[in-house]
Design an enzyme around this catalytic site. Structure first.
Site, PDB file in Angstrom:
ATOM      1  N   CYS A   1       0.884  -1.075   0.058  1.00  0.00           N
ATOM      2  CA  CYS A   1       0.014  -0.044  -0.096  1.00  0.00           C
ATOM      3  C   CYS A   1       0.917   1.311  -0.077  1.00  0.00           C
ATOM      4  O   CYS A   1       0.993   2.033  -0.959  1.00  0.00           O
ATOM      5  CB  CYS A   1      -1.182  -0.060   1.128  1.00  0.00           C
ATOM      6  SG  CYS A   1      -2.138  -1.123   1.037  1.00  0.00           S
ATOM      7  N   ILE A   2       1.494   1.410   1.183  1.00  0.00           N
ATOM      8  CA  ILE A   2       2.258   2.803   1.373  1.00  0.00           C
ATOM      9  C   ILE A   2       3.205   3.102   0.228  1.00  0.00           C
ATOM     10  O   ILE A   2       3.063   4.148  -0.211  1.00  0.00           O
ATOM     11  CB  ILE A   2       2.886   2.888   2.657  1.00  0.00           C
ATOM     12  CG1 ILE A   2       1.948   2.555   3.763  1.00  0.00           C
ATOM     13  CG2 ILE A   2       3.424   3.999   3.052  1.00  0.00           C
ATOM     14  CD1 ILE A   2       0.712   3.382   3.970  1.00  0.00           C
TER      15      ILE A   2
END
Length: 445
Positions: free
Chosen positions: A282-283
């Site tokens: 994600c990040i």
């Protein structure tokens, strides 16, 4: 009421009844860290669920009750297999028999940091080729705003589907946090944006069978942006914490102590902590999906760009910390034995996607260090084409290392033993207890 209107009511109402009675047949494309827990949640609710994946080894393991995801114990999976509520397959023919199809496939970045939605397109084409009236299709894979309506919707329309009438299309972003025992699928509200109001109602009704709260938004694009904003928020605040830790080092102050002090304020502040770099699915990835889309619209997302620069510089900063710590001990890099603790991108799991450990270990090896690693969740690792096997964290391993470098704060590690036996420790997670003697042995991020 016209015949067309009757057909609309029939398809939507029939599917709503199957969802309400848990007889709707659900197929989830992708059985990774997102798809498998979701499949288990629906199967536990009583739905007949099929997990579809292209990885033969993964499907074989799942079919025999062996889970690769920490959030799904083998015993739970085996119970669902015995009950006939879950099955795993590599055969996309199952899509033709499905009432609900959820797409939970990877959305990585290409070499040029552009979105790679080839997995989403491939999964969607499989669903399109087996479409039958009355199906609900939900995309959960994180992607750029507009994907659902600009890519998926035309694919189904070209195959004769009438969106909101005989096919129902929605986006609902995944919010799985692998290894988090507090927030599992059933504990996390779902956001749903349908291509039409009928699509939203059916998708929301489906998720209400497994989660306590569903938040409906006006369009799929809003739902897509909500997921991106969640991760942009985290990315930017992690970058602030990382840069703050560098500033605190210049000032000779413990950044964790400062952040913990600020976190005593009961309003207007949320603590984020520094680390060796960003990792996971994600990040490091999702914010760049948004910045890519905005560049197409003539806008440069400056916060995202700056945060990405800061976070991606952290592995280099960690290598510098190790270099300075060794230098203070009068040790050269070449020939130095470094033991890395943890290579997964976060504690408690074995996921190494985008882990900063790869870059850090590669840099240490290029400088001539002899690097070994320990990770209870990752038995082997490939770095620069070389396979490295994990070692056990024994007293001999700790004493034999010139430097112990903590990258992932797995709960399985005995940090008191590390503090006792480590000759030099570089701690990027603030997990090593303070040393009453020989404080020069411990360097914190």
């Amino acid at each position: 009421m016209s015949d067309t209107s009757a057909a609309v009511v029939d398809h939507a109402a029939a599917l709503a009844r199957r969802i309400a009675t848990h007889t709707a047949r659900i197929t989830i494309i992708g059985q990774g860290y997102v798809g498998l827990p979701l499949a288990v949640a629906f199967a536990n609710a009583g739905f007949p669920v099929t997990g579809l994946d292209t990885d033969i080894d993964r499907v074989t393991a799942l079919a025999t009750g062996r889970s690769h995801v920490p959030d799904v114990p083998n015993e739970e999976l085996q119970a669902l297999l015995r009950a006939g509520r879950y099955q795993a397959t590599t055969e996309p023919a199952v899509l033709a028999e499905s009432d609900v199809i959820l797409i939970c496939v990877p959305t990585p970045l290409g070499k040029s940091k552009d979105p790679d939605i080839s997995y989403v397109i491939a999964a969607s084409k499989e669903a399109v080729s087996r479409f039958h009236p009355g199906q609900l299709i939900i995309l959960e894979s994180t992607t750029y705003p507009g994907t659902t309506e600009e890519l998926l919707l035309p694919l189904f329309q070209a195959n004769g589907a009438r969106i909101g009438e005989d096919l129902f299309l929605a986006f609902s972003p995944e919010r799985i946090d692998p290894g988090n025992p507090t927030f599992r699928v059933k504990d996390i509200p779902k956001v749903v944006g349908g291509a039409t109001s009928a699509c939203s109602r059916l998708a929301a009704g489906l998720y209400r069978e497994i989660v306590p709260r569903v938040h409906e938004v006006s369009t799929p694009k809003v739902a897509e942006l909500a997921k991106l904003y969640e991760n942009v928020f985290r990315n930017v605040n992690i970058a602030l914490a990382n840069e703050f830790s560098v500033m605190c080092r210049y000032l000779g102050v413990n950044s964790r102590e400062v952040i913990d002090a600020a976190a005593t304020k009961p309003f207007g502040f949320m603590p984020f902590y520094p680390g060796p770099g960003i990792g996971g699915h994600c990040i490091p990835v999702d914010p760049l999906y948004l910045s890519w889309k905005m560049r197409l619209n003539g806008y440069e997302a400056r916060f995202i760009s700056l945060a990405d620069d800061i976070n991606r510089a952290m592995p280099t900063h960690v290598v510098t910390l190790v270099s300075e710590a060794l230098n203070d001990q009068g040790l050269p890099f070449r020939g130095t034995r470094i033991l890395v603790l943890g290579v997964a991108y976060k504690r408690g799991i074995g996921d190494t996607r985008e882990s900063p450990a790869f870059e850090i270990i590669a840099a240490l090896r290029r400088k001539g260090a002899e690097v070994s690693y320990a990770d209870p969740h990752v038995p082997a690792l490939w770095v620069d084409g070389a396979r490295i096997k994990a070692v056990e964290v024994t007293e001999d391993e700790l004493r034999g290392a010139d430097c112990v470098l903590v990258l992932t704060d797995h709960p399985e590690f005995d940090y008191a033993a590390v503090a006792m036996h480590g000759r030099l420790i570089v701690d990027t997670r603030h997990c090593i207890p303070a040393l009453p003697h020989g404080c020069g042995r411990l360097v914190r991020l």
